[in-house]
Design a protein around this motif. Structure first.
Motif, PDB file in Angstrom:
ATOM      1  N   ASP A  10      12.889  61.688  40.958  1.00 30.08           N
ATOM      2  CA  ASP A  10      11.990  60.326  41.223  1.00 30.08           C
ATOM      3  C   ASP A  10      11.540  59.988  39.662  1.00 30.08           C
ATOM      4  O   ASP A  10      10.911  60.860  39.041  1.00 30.08           O
ATOM      5  CB  ASP A  10      10.889  60.635  42.021  1.00 30.08           C
ATOM      6  CG  ASP A  10      10.188  59.322  42.531  1.00 30.08           C
ATOM      7  OD1 ASP A  10       9.929  58.428  41.699  1.00 30.08           O
ATOM      8  OD2 ASP A  10      10.048  58.994  43.792  1.00 30.08           O
ATOM      9  N   ASP A  60      14.922  59.529  45.302  1.00 23.69           N
ATOM     10  CA  ASP A  60      14.036  58.358  45.366  1.00 23.69           C
ATOM     11  C   ASP A  60      15.112  57.331  45.781  1.00 23.69           C
ATOM     12  O   ASP A  60      16.163  57.107  44.919  1.00 23.69           O
ATOM     13  CB  ASP A  60      13.021  58.016  44.150  1.00 23.69           C
ATOM     14  CG  ASP A  60      12.472  56.675  44.385  1.00 23.69           C
ATOM     15  OD1 ASP A  60      12.482  56.248  45.389  1.00 23.69           O
ATOM     16  OD2 ASP A  60      12.320  56.040  43.016  1.00 23.69           O
ATOM     17  N   GLU A 108      10.098  54.024  49.971  1.00 25.54           N
ATOM     18  CA  GLU A 108       9.011  53.631  50.338  1.00 25.54           C
ATOM     19  C   GLU A 108       8.668  52.703  51.455  1.00 25.54           C
ATOM     20  O   GLU A 108       7.583  52.668  52.216  1.00 25.54           O
ATOM     21  CB  GLU A 108       8.809  52.421  49.163  1.00 25.54           C
ATOM     22  CG  GLU A 108       8.820  52.951  47.748  1.00 25.54           C
ATOM     23  CD  GLU A 108       7.250  53.385  47.391  1.00 25.54           C
ATOM     24  OE1 GLU A 108       6.483  53.266  48.364  1.00 25.54           O
ATOM     25  OE2 GLU A 108       7.148  53.831  46.186  1.00 25.54           O
ATOM     26  N   LYS A 109       9.807  52.130  52.222  1.00 22.53           N
ATOM     27  CA  LYS A 109       9.771  51.496  53.579  1.00 22.53           C
ATOM     28  C   LYS A 109      10.986  51.750  54.132  1.00 22.53           C
ATOM     29  O   LYS A 109      12.251  52.206  53.764  1.00 22.53           O
ATOM     30  CB  LYS A 109       9.584  50.038  52.965  1.00 22.53           C
ATOM     31  CG  LYS A 109      10.762  49.400  52.434  1.00 22.53           C
ATOM     32  CD  LYS A 109      10.782  47.933  52.197  1.00 22.53           C
ATOM     33  CE  LYS A 109      11.676  47.180  51.500  1.00 22.53           C
ATOM     34  NZ  LYS A 109      11.438  45.806  51.446  1.00 22.53           N
ATOM     35  N   LYS A 129       8.366  58.149  52.032  1.00 22.98           N
ATOM     36  CA  LYS A 129       7.544  58.846  51.178  1.00 22.98           C
ATOM     37  C   LYS A 129       5.953  59.004  51.487  1.00 22.98           C
ATOM     38  O   LYS A 129       5.582  60.039  50.856  1.00 22.98           O
ATOM     39  CB  LYS A 129       7.469  58.005  49.737  1.00 22.98           C
ATOM     40  CG  LYS A 129       8.636  58.022  48.683  1.00 22.98           C
ATOM     41  CD  LYS A 129       8.365  57.121  47.603  1.00 22.98           C
ATOM     42  CE  LYS A 129       9.683  57.382  46.732  1.00 22.98           C
ATOM     43  NZ  LYS A 129       9.306  57.060  45.256  1.00 22.98           N
ATOM     44  N   ASP A 130       5.452  58.363  52.392  1.00 27.17           N
ATOM     45  CA  ASP A 130       4.081  58.689  53.014  1.00 27.17           C
ATOM     46  C   ASP A 130       4.217  59.659  54.234  1.00 27.17           C
ATOM     47  O   ASP A 130       3.010  60.024  54.800  1.00 27.17           O
ATOM     48  CB  ASP A 130       3.519  57.581  53.123  1.00 27.17           C
ATOM     49  CG  ASP A 130       3.956  56.491  54.476  1.00 27.17           C
ATOM     50  OD1 ASP A 130       5.019  56.994  54.738  1.00 27.17           O
ATOM     51  OD2 ASP A 130       3.437  55.709  54.492  1.00 27.17           O
TER      52      ASP A 130
END
Length: 255
Positions: A10, A60, A108-109, A129-130
């Protein structure tokens, strides 16, 4: 205890270091981090040379930095001759060089189209990622058992994308099969990025003859530009001609 060797890739340094530290706290995980595609490839090569291969890559999806010689299985940006500058390109390169490494893409989404592309490129999972650390560890251990992991909300969209891609690939393959052997060789040269003059020199043909072949290729494929022909060829699995070798026949039935 069998230890799992993980490489986090990343270009957001704080995220990469934080994730690596969290994973390193697990008793059965050894973890390293790389900040770019080329750095990841160097880490993989160094690990092989030292006899300590990585088991899992966490990549990533929006990784910056071009991966030399790597292309996604299906271009995300049509007509991009240089390939993509993102994590999916790295997936393609790693799976080609070290097929035993399992790859999980961190995003990210949720994006069904890009998740489908990641799976086509050889990834075994797509994770937000979350997500929680426990969820990520479940995925890491799961892909080592040859499982494929996707968020449930993405499953329907990814299956739709893969079905559509399979349909496009079938149609593209049918069109490519309509080409003569020489036209397919010209198409492979086009995929390699060769211009008319370079193709003529490689195939020992006149530029005029090459132009005719190229026009025939575009006509049979039903496209109006070289970029569109190359995109279709990639969907059909047509790779570039081997520029390092000289396997082209002079004259004969291919001329």
């Amino acid at each position: 205890m069998v230890r799992i060797r993980v490489l986090v890739v990343d270009d957001h340094r704080i995220f990469a270091e934080s994730l690596a530290a969290a994973l390193a706290a697990e008793p059965d995980v050894d973890v390293s981090a790389a900040g770019s595609g080329p750095a990841a490839l160097r880490s993989l090569e160094r690990a092989v040379a030292e006899g300590r291969r990585f088991d899992v890559l966490l990549v990533d999806a929006d990784l910056g930095g071009k991966v030399p010689g790597a292309r996604p299985a299906v271009p995300v940006q049509e007509g991009n001759e240089d390939g993509l500058v993102d994590g999916i390109s790295l997936v393609t390169g790693v799976r080609s060089a070290q097929p035993n490494v399992r790859i999980v893409v961190l995003a990210e989404k949720d994006d069904p189209r890009r998740a489908a592309l990641a799976l086509q490129a050889g990834a075994s999972g797509w994770v937000a990622k979350d997500c929680s650390l426990s969820r990520l560890l479940t995925v890491i251990r799961g892909v080592l058992r040859d499982e494929t992991h996707l968020p449930p909300a993405l499953l329907t969209g990814v299956l739709r994308e893969l079905t559509a891609a399979r349909k496009h690939r079938t149609e593209s393959e049918r069109l490519v099969e309509s080409l003569t052997p020489r036209e397919r060789e010209v198409l492979r040269c086009m995929v390699a990025g060769l211009g008319r003059k370079a193709v003529a020199e490689r195939l020992y043909l006149s530029p005029h003859t090459v132009r005719t072949h190229m026009q025939n290729v575009l006509g049979k494929l039903g496209v109006h530009s070289t970029l569109a022909a190359v995109a279709l060829a990639r969907r059909a699995g047509v790779g570039p001609v081997d520029l390092a070798g000289d396997v082209v026949e002079r004259g004969g039935q291919l001329a």
